[in-house]
Design a protein around this motif. Structure first.
Motif, PDB file in Angstrom:
ATOM      1  N   ARG A 178       0.644  -1.388   0.395  1.00  9.50           N
ATOM      2  CA  ARG A 178      -0.240   0.124  -0.132  1.00  9.50           C
ATOM      3  C   ARG A 178       0.904   1.379   0.247  1.00  9.50           C
ATOM      4  NH1 ARG A 178      -5.797  -1.443   0.418  1.00  9.50           N
ATOM      5  NH2 ARG A 178      -5.783  -4.138   0.985  1.00  9.50           N
ATOM      6  N   ARG A 179       0.379   2.308  -1.306  1.00 13.13           N
ATOM      7  CA  ARG A 179       0.911   3.330  -0.750  1.00 13.13           C
ATOM      8  C   ARG A 179       0.426   4.121   0.058  1.00 13.13           C
ATOM      9  NH1 ARG A 179       1.394   2.245  -7.325  1.00 13.13           N
ATOM     10  NH2 ARG A 179      -0.649   0.939  -6.193  1.00 13.13           N
ATOM     11  N   ALA A 180       1.130   5.354   0.850  1.00  8.03           N
ATOM     12  CA  ALA A 180       0.313   6.349   1.645  1.00  8.03           C
ATOM     13  C   ALA A 180      -0.343   7.424   1.101  1.00  8.03           C
ATOM     14  CB  ALA A 180       1.658   6.529   2.842  1.00  8.03           C
ATOM     15  N   ASN A 209      -3.488   2.817  -5.636  1.00  8.23           N
ATOM     16  CA  ASN A 209      -3.582   0.998  -5.109  1.00  8.23           C
ATOM     17  C   ASN A 209      -4.847   0.702  -5.876  1.00  8.23           C
ATOM     18  OD1 ASN A 209      -1.240   1.110  -3.397  1.00  8.23           O
ATOM     19  ND2 ASN A 209      -2.453   1.596  -1.832  1.00  8.23           N
ATOM     20  N   PHE A 210      -5.866   1.291  -5.685  1.00  6.19           N
ATOM     21  CA  PHE A 210      -7.500   0.919  -6.462  1.00  6.19           C
ATOM     22  C   PHE A 210      -7.096   0.973  -7.408  1.00  6.19           C
ATOM     23  CE2 PHE A 210     -11.319   1.438  -8.387  1.00  6.19           C
ATOM     24  CZ  PHE A 210     -12.358   1.024  -7.050  1.00  6.19           C
ATOM     25  N   PHE A 260       1.568  -6.029  -5.480  1.00  8.16           N
ATOM     26  CA  PHE A 260       1.874  -7.098  -4.865  1.00  8.16           C
ATOM     27  C   PHE A 260       2.811  -7.345  -4.747  1.00  8.16           C
ATOM     28  CE2 PHE A 260      -3.180  -7.249  -6.475  1.00  8.16           C
ATOM     29  CZ  PHE A 260      -3.117  -7.646  -5.349  1.00  8.16           C
ATOM     30  N   GLU A 261       2.955  -8.231  -3.511  1.00 15.21           N
ATOM     31  CA  GLU A 261       4.762  -8.694  -3.145  1.00 15.21           C
ATOM     32  C   GLU A 261       4.093 -10.426  -2.609  1.00 15.21           C
ATOM     33  OE1 GLU A 261       6.513  -6.668  -0.241  1.00 15.21           O
ATOM     34  OE2 GLU A 261       7.253  -5.050  -1.917  1.00 15.21           O
TER      35      GLU A 261
END
Ligand SMILES: Nc1ncnc2c1ncn2[C@@H]1O[C@H](COP(=O)(O)OP(=O)(O)OP(=O)(O)O)[C@@H](O)[C@H]1O
Ligand SMILES: [Mg+2]
Lengths: 264, 329
Positions: free
Chosen positions: B18-20, B28-29, B34-35
């Motif tokens: 997730r980016r802040a 993100n949407f 994914f990691e």
């Protein structure tokens, strides 16, 4: 396979529900309220006319009391699996040596039984003494009504089951469940009797799973369908149950491999 | 063939990066990232029937993930698991009736129901015969001192009480294998001792095979002879608890109280610290320094009031292993 574990789950949910007396009284009031609001609207629409397209006000009344009553009975817990995936308690569910689907059905049946006794019957009695309800067309039709209502419950349950299985991938499926419920409410005839839908739409709806949930039992009860039609409609209900269940079952099998357990 | 066989098992989780911030949330949407997170990497071990094995590692090491795979809840991405002839994740329904699992962090009891009602429900679910149920219930409630709260709803129990109830809940069907995942978390000293004694008896008396995960090494010392340590998903130790001491616990500490102030010459491979009251502390490795030579020299040349030798406690050894592993990476 023994039925004992499943009965125990059905009993547990029944007892859990009985524990909240206030909630139960409110439940009866809200079901009746909903019914009377719709009833008043249609009474105003009918005004002085005795029937619209051959559909009389008592038939509309009976439709509402039956479909809303059935609606109160059939409330599958749409969050049964999603909530367990969300909070990670799915881990402990999977530790039980029983079928998860069987347990899901057991809890829903326990719930339905409770609703039958403590939602449907009280509301039916209240309606009988206030607005009156048509008697069933014949004892045979009453029996077929019950059969078709059980099949309707099956349709509703399998739809809920299949939708819930997507939680293995999506985790949060609140919006999906809301859309599902709107579709069911509108297209099943529990809000607008399907008699009043446009002809073309009815033709399509007749073959959709939704209409068979409430409307088919109501039509049978009122004696609007011939025996052949009843067999056809019940056949359609059964076919939908099988199709949707198989679909949900594929998701169930694949989903277990995908399962993640949230939280330590 | 061993009772529990784990061969080259790996488990990977897909976690979203997730980016802040608000813009990050929008990003993100539309473009989720994914990691892969390798929680368990190529782990193998065998456990024999009747063994009690401590399973430890720092937070996030992959212990709970391994326990969940052994219990048939999670599917491994690769590798093979076999427990008592079953493949847990493939034969889940038949398999889980034979095992008991305690997740210290997750209660298996019904929140709203009295403890005893949860037990009755489990009796029905596992189809436990009446006599077995009664015998187990009586024995376990007695051993874990539970009669005081067995009629209370679970939501009214203290953490320690709930934990004891959860342990009994996992054992009512007399499983041959039990996985304990932190069954002493948040329990006080007395409670811990009760639980340890209970678990030990279960293993020694009833011959229950068990894996015991915990962060408290005293739990392991009291219950298990064998220890498996994992770190960052990899197995880094598998052997006797006592062997661990021999391998890593070579440091000795000698504390000597002299009768008067003394000036000591340097000793090879020994660090000397001055403490108050003419006391000195000698720290050395017992494979580099002959302990009797050192003692002979001290006792022969000086007036000694008191002497005391200690070996490191197991916590210190474990700490050393955890940090050493990190230093290597
Ligand atoms: N549902 C999940 N989704 C993504 N990653 C997960 C999930 N569950 C666990 N992990 C990751 O896998 C790794 C191992 O977790 P695990 O719970 O097995 O650790 P643990 O050894 O039990 O730690 P602790 O001592 O803190 O309980 C951790 O890095 C964790 O972040
Ligand atoms: Mg853990």
């Amino acid at each position: 396979m023994s039925l004992r574990p499943y009965l125990a789950y059905a009993k547990k949910i029944f007892l859990n529900r009985s524990a909240y007396r206030f909630d139960n009284v409110m439940g009866i009031i809200s079901t009746c309220l909903q019914f009377f609001i719709f009833w008043e609207i249609y009474k105003a629409l009918y005004g002085t006319s005795t029937d619209i397209d051959g559909i009389t006000m008592p038939m509309v009344t009976t439709n509402f009391i039956l479909s809303m009553g059935l609606g109160a009975i059939f409330s599958p817990d749409d969050y049964f699996l999603p909530s367990k995936i969300w909070d990670g308690s799915i881990a402990t569910e999977f530790l039980r040596p029983i079928s998860f689907k069987g347990r899901m059905i057991a809890e829903n049946v326990g719930n339905a039984l409770f609703n039958l006794l403590f939602r449907f019957l009280p509301c039916l009695i209240i309606a009988l003494f206030t607005v009156g309800v048509n008697a069933p067309a014949s004892p045979a039709m009453l029996a077929l009504f019950v059969l078709s209502a059980v099949l309707g419950f099956g349709v509703l349950w399998t739809i809920s089951f299949a939708v819930q299985m997507t939680a293995f991938w999506l985790i949060n499926i609140w919006s999906l469940i809301t859309i599902k419920n709107v579709l069911i409410n509108v297209l099943s005839g529990s809000m607008i009797p399907l008699w009043f839908m446009p002809r073309e739409l009815t033709a399509i709806l007749n073959f959709m799973p939704f209409s068979s949930v409430y409307f088919t039992p109501v039509q049978i009860y009122l004696g609007q369908l011939s025996f052949e039609e009843i067999m056809l409609k019940c056949g359609i209900q059964l076919a939908w149950i099988i199709v949707i269940y198989l679909l949900g079952d594929i998701l169930w099998r694949k989903g277990q491999k995908k399962l993640i357990v949230q939280g330590g | 063939m061993s009772f529990i066989e784990v061969k080259n098992v790996s488990k990977t989780f897909k976690v979203s990066r997730r980016r802040a911030g608000a813009i990050g949330a929008a990003a993100n949407f539309f473009v989720p990232k994914f990691e892969k997170k390798e929680a368990v990497k190529n782990i193998s071990f065998n456990i024999e029937k009747g063994e009690a094995v401590g399973f430890i590692g720092p937070n996030g090491a992959g212990k709970s993930t391994t326990v969940k795979m052994l219990s048939g809840i999670l599917h491994p991405n690769s590798g093979e698991i076999k427990v008592g002839g079953y493949i847990p994740y493939k034969q889940r329904k038949a398999y889980v009736g034979k095992i008991g699992v305690v997740f210290g962090q997750k209660s298996q009891l019904q929140w709203d129901l009295p403890v005893i009602d949860s037990f009755e429900l489990l009796k029905a679910i596992y189809s436990v015969p009446d006599d077995v149920y009664r015998k187990n219930l009586e024995r376990f409630t007695e051993m874990l001192d539970m009669s005081g709260f067995i009629g209370q709803p679970v939501r009214q129990l203290s953490l320690g009480q709930r934990m004891r109830a959860d342990i009994v809940a996992a054992l009512l069907h007399s499983p041959e294998i039990v996985f304990f995942d932190e069954p002493t978390i948040g329990v006080d000293v007395v409670g811990k001792e009760t639980i340890r004694a209970f678990i030990r008896e279960l293993n020694r008396q009833d011959g229950v095979t068990m894996i015991f995960t915990t962060h408290d090494m005293r739990d392991i010392e009291k219950t298990c002879r064998r220890l498996i340590i994992i770190n960052e998903g990899e197995k880094i130790y598998d052997g006797a608890l006592s062997a661990l001491r021999e391998m890593y616990g070579t440091t000795r500490r000698l504390e000597v109280a002299f009768s008067e102030k003394v000036d000591l010459p340097g000793f090879e491979n020994v660090t000397v610290e001055n403490l108050e009251n003419n006391k000195k502390r000698f720290t050395f490795e017992n494979n580099k320094v002959q302990i009797n030579e050192l003692m002979n020299r001290i006792l022969g040349e000086y007036n000694v009031r008191d002497i005391n030798i200690s070996e490191p406690d197991i916590e210190t050894i474990i700490q050393k292993i955890y940090t050493k592993k990190e230093a290597e990476i």
